[in-house]
Design a protein around this motif. Structure first.
Motif, PDB file in Angstrom:
ATOM      1  N   MET A 242       0.841  -1.199   0.000  1.00 36.11           N
ATOM      2  CA  MET A 242       0.000   0.000   0.000  1.00 36.11           C
ATOM      3  C   MET A 242       0.875   1.248   0.000  1.00 36.11           C
ATOM      4  O   MET A 242       0.598   2.221  -0.686  1.00 36.11           O
ATOM      5  CB  MET A 242      -0.916  -0.021   1.220  1.00 36.11           C
ATOM      6  CG  MET A 242      -1.870   1.166   1.284  1.00 36.11           C
ATOM      7  SD  MET A 242      -3.005   1.069   2.671  1.00 36.11           S
ATOM      8  CE  MET A 242      -3.980  -0.341   2.153  1.00 36.11           C
ATOM      9  N   ARG A 243       1.966   1.210   0.797  1.00 39.04           N
ATOM     10  CA  ARG A 243       2.856   2.360   0.823  1.00 39.04           C
ATOM     11  C   ARG A 243       3.487   2.614  -0.533  1.00 39.04           C
ATOM     12  O   ARG A 243       3.704   3.753  -0.936  1.00 39.04           O
ATOM     13  CB  ARG A 243       3.925   2.139   1.883  1.00 39.04           C
ATOM     14  CG  ARG A 243       4.832   3.347   2.055  1.00 39.04           C
ATOM     15  CD  ARG A 243       5.819   3.151   3.179  1.00 39.04           C
ATOM     16  NE  ARG A 243       6.670   4.321   3.333  1.00 39.04           N
ATOM     17  CZ  ARG A 243       7.652   4.411   4.196  1.00 39.04           C
ATOM     18  NH1 ARG A 243       7.891   3.403   5.019  1.00 39.04           N
ATOM     19  NH2 ARG A 243       8.392   5.504   4.262  1.00 39.04           N
ATOM     20  N   ALA A 244       3.763   1.506  -1.259  1.00 42.41           N
ATOM     21  CA  ALA A 244       4.357   1.653  -2.587  1.00 42.41           C
ATOM     22  C   ALA A 244       3.430   2.407  -3.520  1.00 42.41           C
ATOM     23  O   ALA A 244       3.866   3.229  -4.326  1.00 42.41           O
ATOM     24  CB  ALA A 244       4.680   0.273  -3.166  1.00 42.41           C
ATOM     25  N   PHE A 245       2.108   2.154  -3.417  1.00 42.34           N
ATOM     26  CA  PHE A 245       1.138   2.864  -4.259  1.00 42.34           C
ATOM     27  C   PHE A 245       1.085   4.333  -3.900  1.00 42.34           C
ATOM     28  O   PHE A 245       0.963   5.189  -4.757  1.00 42.34           O
ATOM     29  CB  PHE A 245      -0.256   2.236  -4.118  1.00 42.34           C
ATOM     30  CG  PHE A 245      -0.622   1.347  -5.260  1.00 42.34           C
ATOM     31  CD1 PHE A 245      -1.261   1.854  -6.373  1.00 42.34           C
ATOM     32  CD2 PHE A 245      -0.314   0.008  -5.233  1.00 42.34           C
ATOM     33  CE1 PHE A 245      -1.604   1.033  -7.429  1.00 42.34           C
ATOM     34  CE2 PHE A 245      -0.644  -0.823  -6.282  1.00 42.34           C
ATOM     35  CZ  PHE A 245      -1.292  -0.305  -7.381  1.00 42.34           C
ATOM     36  N   ARG A 246       1.189   4.658  -2.592  1.00 43.08           N
ATOM     37  CA  ARG A 246       1.190   6.062  -2.188  1.00 43.08           C
ATOM     38  C   ARG A 246       2.398   6.786  -2.768  1.00 43.08           C
ATOM     39  O   ARG A 246       2.298   7.891  -3.293  1.00 43.08           O
ATOM     40  CB  ARG A 246       1.213   6.171  -0.663  1.00 43.08           C
ATOM     41  CG  ARG A 246      -0.067   5.689   0.012  1.00 43.08           C
ATOM     42  CD  ARG A 246       0.024   5.924   1.493  1.00 43.08           C
ATOM     43  NE  ARG A 246      -1.162   5.423   2.172  1.00 43.08           N
ATOM     44  CZ  ARG A 246      -1.360   5.500   3.477  1.00 43.08           C
ATOM     45  NH1 ARG A 246      -0.466   6.072   4.242  1.00 43.08           N
ATOM     46  NH2 ARG A 246      -2.467   5.015   4.006  1.00 43.08           N
ATOM     47  N   ILE A 247       3.558   6.127  -2.646  1.00 45.23           N
ATOM     48  CA  ILE A 247       4.780   6.739  -3.160  1.00 45.23           C
ATOM     49  C   ILE A 247       4.696   6.912  -4.668  1.00 45.23           C
ATOM     50  O   ILE A 247       5.062   7.949  -5.220  1.00 45.23           O
ATOM     51  CB  ILE A 247       6.011   5.872  -2.781  1.00 45.23           C
ATOM     52  CG1 ILE A 247       6.190   5.888  -1.249  1.00 45.23           C
ATOM     53  CG2 ILE A 247       7.261   6.382  -3.480  1.00 45.23           C
ATOM     54  CD1 ILE A 247       7.266   4.941  -0.761  1.00 45.23           C
ATOM     55  N   LEU A 248       4.167   5.875  -5.370  1.00 47.04           N
ATOM     56  CA  LEU A 248       4.029   5.956  -6.821  1.00 47.04           C
ATOM     57  C   LEU A 248       3.099   7.095  -7.211  1.00 47.04           C
ATOM     58  O   LEU A 248       3.366   7.846  -8.144  1.00 47.04           O
ATOM     59  CB  LEU A 248       3.505   4.632  -7.369  1.00 47.04           C
ATOM     60  CG  LEU A 248       3.272   4.575  -8.887  1.00 47.04           C
ATOM     61  CD1 LEU A 248       4.573   4.813  -9.620  1.00 47.04           C
ATOM     62  CD2 LEU A 248       2.676   3.230  -9.278  1.00 47.04           C
ATOM     63  N   THR A 249       1.975   7.221  -6.478  1.00 50.39           N
ATOM     64  CA  THR A 249       1.024   8.297  -6.780  1.00 50.39           C
ATOM     65  C   THR A 249       1.683   9.654  -6.664  1.00 50.39           C
ATOM     66  O   THR A 249       1.559  10.511  -7.539  1.00 50.39           O
ATOM     67  CB  THR A 249      -0.181   8.221  -5.818  1.00 50.39           C
ATOM     68  OG1 THR A 249      -0.779   6.937  -5.935  1.00 50.39           O
ATOM     69  CG2 THR A 249      -1.209   9.289  -6.144  1.00 50.39           C
TER      70      THR A 249
ATOM     71  N   ILE B 170      -6.235   9.587  -1.218  1.00 51.54           N
ATOM     72  CA  ILE B 170      -5.427   8.993  -2.276  1.00 51.54           C
ATOM     73  C   ILE B 170      -5.938   7.588  -2.574  1.00 51.54           C
ATOM     74  O   ILE B 170      -6.638   6.968  -1.764  1.00 51.54           O
ATOM     75  CB  ILE B 170      -3.925   8.970  -1.914  1.00 51.54           C
ATOM     76  CG1 ILE B 170      -3.673   8.098  -0.682  1.00 51.54           C
ATOM     77  CG2 ILE B 170      -3.407  10.379  -1.712  1.00 51.54           C
ATOM     78  CD1 ILE B 170      -2.200   7.931  -0.376  1.00 51.54           C
ATOM     79  N   LEU B 171      -5.586   7.106  -3.731  1.00 57.00           N
ATOM     80  CA  LEU B 171      -6.133   5.858  -4.260  1.00 57.00           C
ATOM     81  C   LEU B 171      -6.027   4.706  -3.268  1.00 57.00           C
ATOM     82  O   LEU B 171      -6.994   3.984  -3.010  1.00 57.00           O
ATOM     83  CB  LEU B 171      -5.425   5.513  -5.570  1.00 57.00           C
ATOM     84  CG  LEU B 171      -5.836   4.237  -6.277  1.00 57.00           C
ATOM     85  CD1 LEU B 171      -7.277   4.338  -6.762  1.00 57.00           C
ATOM     86  CD2 LEU B 171      -4.911   3.961  -7.454  1.00 57.00           C
ATOM     87  N   SER B 172      -4.850   4.527  -2.688  1.00 56.08           N
ATOM     88  CA  SER B 172      -4.629   3.366  -1.822  1.00 56.08           C
ATOM     89  C   SER B 172      -5.299   3.500  -0.465  1.00 56.08           C
ATOM     90  O   SER B 172      -5.326   2.533   0.299  1.00 56.08           O
ATOM     91  CB  SER B 172      -3.126   3.129  -1.638  1.00 56.08           C
ATOM     92  OG  SER B 172      -2.497   4.299  -1.135  1.00 56.08           O
ATOM     93  N   ASP B 173      -5.850   4.685  -0.147  1.00 54.61           N
ATOM     94  CA  ASP B 173      -6.618   4.836   1.083  1.00 54.61           C
ATOM     95  C   ASP B 173      -8.083   4.469   0.883  1.00 54.61           C
ATOM     96  O   ASP B 173      -8.827   4.325   1.852  1.00 54.61           O
ATOM     97  CB  ASP B 173      -6.528   6.280   1.598  1.00 54.61           C
ATOM     98  CG  ASP B 173      -5.222   6.553   2.317  1.00 54.61           C
ATOM     99  OD1 ASP B 173      -4.484   5.593   2.584  1.00 54.61           O
ATOM    100  OD2 ASP B 173      -4.935   7.736   2.599  1.00 54.61           O
ATOM    101  N   VAL B 174      -8.512   4.332  -0.374  1.00 53.39           N
ATOM    102  CA  VAL B 174      -9.894   3.990  -0.685  1.00 53.39           C
ATOM    103  C   VAL B 174     -10.001   2.566  -1.218  1.00 53.39           C
ATOM    104  O   VAL B 174     -10.885   1.804  -0.819  1.00 53.39           O
ATOM    105  CB  VAL B 174     -10.496   4.984  -1.710  1.00 53.39           C
ATOM    106  CG1 VAL B 174     -11.913   4.568  -2.108  1.00 53.39           C
ATOM    107  CG2 VAL B 174     -10.494   6.396  -1.146  1.00 53.39           C
TER     108      VAL B 174
END
Length: 234
Positions: free
Chosen positions: A1-8, A37-41
């Protein structure tokens, strides 16, 4: 999930750095934080099945206001289904995953402003069952003609058990620049769903929580004005 936040964050920063700042227009990066952000939803399981390469990141999505279109049939690219077992348990479906779904999907985006939009979806399955749901907090990201919408929905229909689903949609808005920028349709349409839970046991055949489906439509989905006061359900 953290990886998606960083990517975003990285993709958004890269996008903004590549754009010339228009005179007199604020491009405050914090504006993107007005929405989750996407990975929070969207749960990581659905993001993995959907594929990050199919998510259109960016702080400037195309305007989807009054965008109404129909998707006629979908092909599965991922399907993991759970069924209800005894005593409220869930188990992996023993049947082979499907390859095609003949359901009609009618989308209507409205009141889109920056990263928020109203969204209404009607589906008509091959058996003629109609489900309609509305969402006033659909989150939109993207750039140029590419967009991604994500949200959580609850379907309140008799006998359905009122499921709550996570939904992720991506597509490309096709514009005819020779005809006053009229909308030709949507291509690269992809929709993903993860069933979160039910308010109660559904009375109609339904898949259990944890079920994930990702489907695509080849070709262009054409505009279709269906969600108006004067129209009756088709």
């Amino acid at each position: 999930m953290r990886a998606f936040r960083i990517l975003t964050i990285c993709l958004c920063l890269s996008w903004m750095a590549s754009c010339e700042k228009p005179s007199g227009i604020s491009m405050d990066f914090n504006d993107l934080q007005d929405i989750p952000i996407l990975s929070d939803v969207i749960p990581q399981e659905l993001l993995d099945a959907f594929g990050e390469e199919n998510v259109n990141f960016g702080p400037k999505p195309p305007n989807l206001s009054d965008l109404s279109f129909m998707v006629n049939g979908l092909d599965y690219v991922y399907c993991k289904r759970y069924i209800f077992g005894p005593n409220g348990t869930y188990m992996l479906s023993p049947t082979d995953p499907p390859t095609h779904e003949g359901t009609l999907y009618y989308h209507h985006f409205s009141n889109h402003w920056e990263h928020l939009s109203h969204h209404k979806l009607k589906t008509i399955d091959p058996s003629g069952n109609i489900f309609i749901r509305s969402n006033d907090s659909t989150f939109i990201i993207g750039h140029d003609s590419l967009f991604t919408a994500y949200f959580q929905e609850t379907i309140e229909e008799p006998h359905s058990g009122n499921p709550t689903n996570f939904i992720l949609i991506s597509g490309t808005l096709v514009i005819d620049t020779t005809a006053h920028d009229s909308i030709i349709g949507i291509r690269n349409y992809r929709i993903g769903k993860l069933i979160k839970d039910y308010e109660r046991q559904p009375e109609i055949p339904s898949y259990a929580p944890g079920t994930i489906e990702v489907k695509i439509h080849e070709g262009i989905s054409l505009p279709c004005v269906w969600d108006t006061i004067r129209q009756t359900l088709q």
